[in-house]
Design an enzyme around this catalytic site. Structure first.
Site, PDB file in Angstrom:
ATOM      1  N   CYS A  85       0.838  -1.209   0.000  1.00  0.00           N
ATOM      2  CA  CYS A  85       0.000   0.000   0.000  1.00  0.00           C
ATOM      3  C   CYS A  85       0.873   1.260   0.000  1.00  0.00           C
ATOM      4  O   CYS A  85       1.491   1.566  -1.000  1.00  0.00           O
ATOM      5  CB  CYS A  85      -0.969  -0.036   1.181  1.00  0.00           C
ATOM      6  SG  CYS A  85      -2.335   1.122   0.990  1.00  0.00           S
ATOM      7  N   HIS A 194      -3.399  -5.672   1.220  1.00  0.00           N
ATOM      8  CA  HIS A 194      -2.652  -5.870   2.470  1.00  0.00           C
ATOM      9  C   HIS A 194      -2.549  -7.335   2.885  1.00  0.00           C
ATOM     10  O   HIS A 194      -3.399  -7.831   3.627  1.00  0.00           O
ATOM     11  CB  HIS A 194      -3.336  -5.099   3.602  1.00  0.00           C
ATOM     12  CG  HIS A 194      -3.158  -3.621   3.505  1.00  0.00           C
ATOM     13  ND1 HIS A 194      -2.237  -2.938   4.276  1.00  0.00           N
ATOM     14  CD2 HIS A 194      -3.774  -2.704   2.740  1.00  0.00           C
ATOM     15  CE1 HIS A 194      -2.301  -1.642   3.973  1.00  0.00           C
ATOM     16  NE2 HIS A 194      -3.229  -1.472   3.047  1.00  0.00           N
ATOM     17  N   GLU A 196      -0.677  -8.569   5.120  1.00  0.00           N
ATOM     18  CA  GLU A 196      -0.442  -8.713   6.568  1.00  0.00           C
ATOM     19  C   GLU A 196      -1.742  -8.725   7.366  1.00  0.00           C
ATOM     20  O   GLU A 196      -1.733  -9.024   8.552  1.00  0.00           O
ATOM     21  CB  GLU A 196       0.505  -7.606   7.067  1.00  0.00           C
ATOM     22  CG  GLU A 196      -0.126  -6.243   7.322  1.00  0.00           C
ATOM     23  CD  GLU A 196      -0.418  -5.430   6.071  1.00  0.00           C
ATOM     24  OE1 GLU A 196      -0.452  -6.015   4.957  1.00  0.00           O
ATOM     25  OE2 GLU A 196      -0.647  -4.215   6.209  1.00  0.00           O
TER      26      GLU A 196
END
Lengths: 231, 82
Positions: A85, A194, A196
């Protein structure tokens, strides 16, 4: 396996990225924007957020930070670097990846679970996926529209450098449905969604099996550990 | 105070969302003759001494490589006020 996670002023997802590194079996090492010392890490994650308040352009000021000068040099030498991002924006502003990211076509911030196709599995960060595998990870951005010149797009397509593409919905107007890019060498990967945030059952995207059970993002982190073990 | 002024605009071919929103608002206010609005940036570099040719060359370099991103923006003007 030491994986550095950079914190710039305004970074938001450094803790989540460090947690993902640990869940994948690595040791997360905090790297500070003002420190040029990379503390002998084996790879680096540039996490999401709003570094320097998105002043000037997203990622532009972070690209000039002291830690980035060391990271740019190390990445050009082969150090695996993942930009998520805002981290992707930092990578393009650092010229480690080509093109730019502009405000979403529809002008709204978007937050959704996003289907992606993994189109390159020969990078340090995607080698645990199978080619053309469909994955779902969260996407949340305001300025995620990928843009590049026709010449650059042709090169990206021709050389197979588009690592991830949006499936079904292009959420932000990105050219050629580009969600993520790799460099020629395969050590640098940048993506808007994302990974994560999809690493632990109970906290990831919904799947047909169970609510919030999606962990597709974990493989980005196990990939880099795998590539370092086999290096 | 001597200053160098760098003006940056989004590329012509790109949608400028901020400009489009302002244009819509102006049309609502009745300013129908305005066909488009585009919003860029004016960046002032201040000096406490007279500006030299090297300062201007540096400003051009800074403008092209840091204050603007050539993929999405153009430096349209660099000027000087003494």
């Amino acid at each position: 396996m030491k994986i550095g996670v950079v914190t710039f002023p305004g970074t938001l997802d450094d803790r989540d990225a460090a947690r993902a590194v640990r869940l994948a079996g690595g040791q997360a090492v905090s790297l500070w924007h003002a420190d040029t010392n990379l503390h002998k890490v084996d790879a680096v994650v540039l996490p999401g957020g709003f570094s320097y308040g998105d002043y000037l352009r997203c990622g532009a000021i972070a690209a000039q930070a002291p830690v980035m000068q060391s990271i740019i040099k190390a990445a050009n030498g082969g150090l695996p670097v993942l930009g998520i991002c805002n981290g992707f924006q930092v990578l393009v502003e650092s010229h480690l990846l080509p093109g730019g990211l502009i405000r979403n076509e529809h002008q709204h911030f978007i937050c959704r679970d996003q289907k992606l196709i993994v189109e390159s599995t020969t990078t340090a960060w995607t080698n645990q996926f199978t080619l053309n595998q469909e994955i779902t990870i969260p996407l949340k951005n305001g300025e995620g529209g990928y843009i590049a010149t026709d010449e650059t797009l042709k090169r990206l397509e021709g050389e197979g450098l588009i690592a991830l593409r949006y499936k079904e919905v292009n959420p932000n107007g990105s050219m050629n449905d580009i969600a993520g890019l790799r460099n020629e060498r395969g050590n640098v990967l940048g993506l808007m969604p994302h990974p994560e945030h999809a690493v632990e059952p109970g906290f990831g995207p919904d799947t047909p099996v169970a609510m919030r059970s999606g962990t597709d993002g974990l493989k980005f982190f196990t990939s880099v550990i795998n590539s370092l073990v086999n290096a | 105070m001597p200053k160098i002024i760098v003006e940056v605009m989004p590329k012509e071919v790109l949608l400028d969302p901020a400009g489009k929103s302002v244009n819509n608002a102006l049309h609502r206010k009745g300013h129908k003759a305005i066909t488009a609005v585009r919003i860029g940036k004016r960046i002032e570099l201040h000096f406490d001494r007279p500006i030299t040719e090297k300062d201007l060359a540096d400003a051009r370099e800074i403008g092209e490589n840091f204050l603007s991103n050539g993929v999405i923006e153009d430096v349209v003007k660099i000027s000087q006020e003494n």
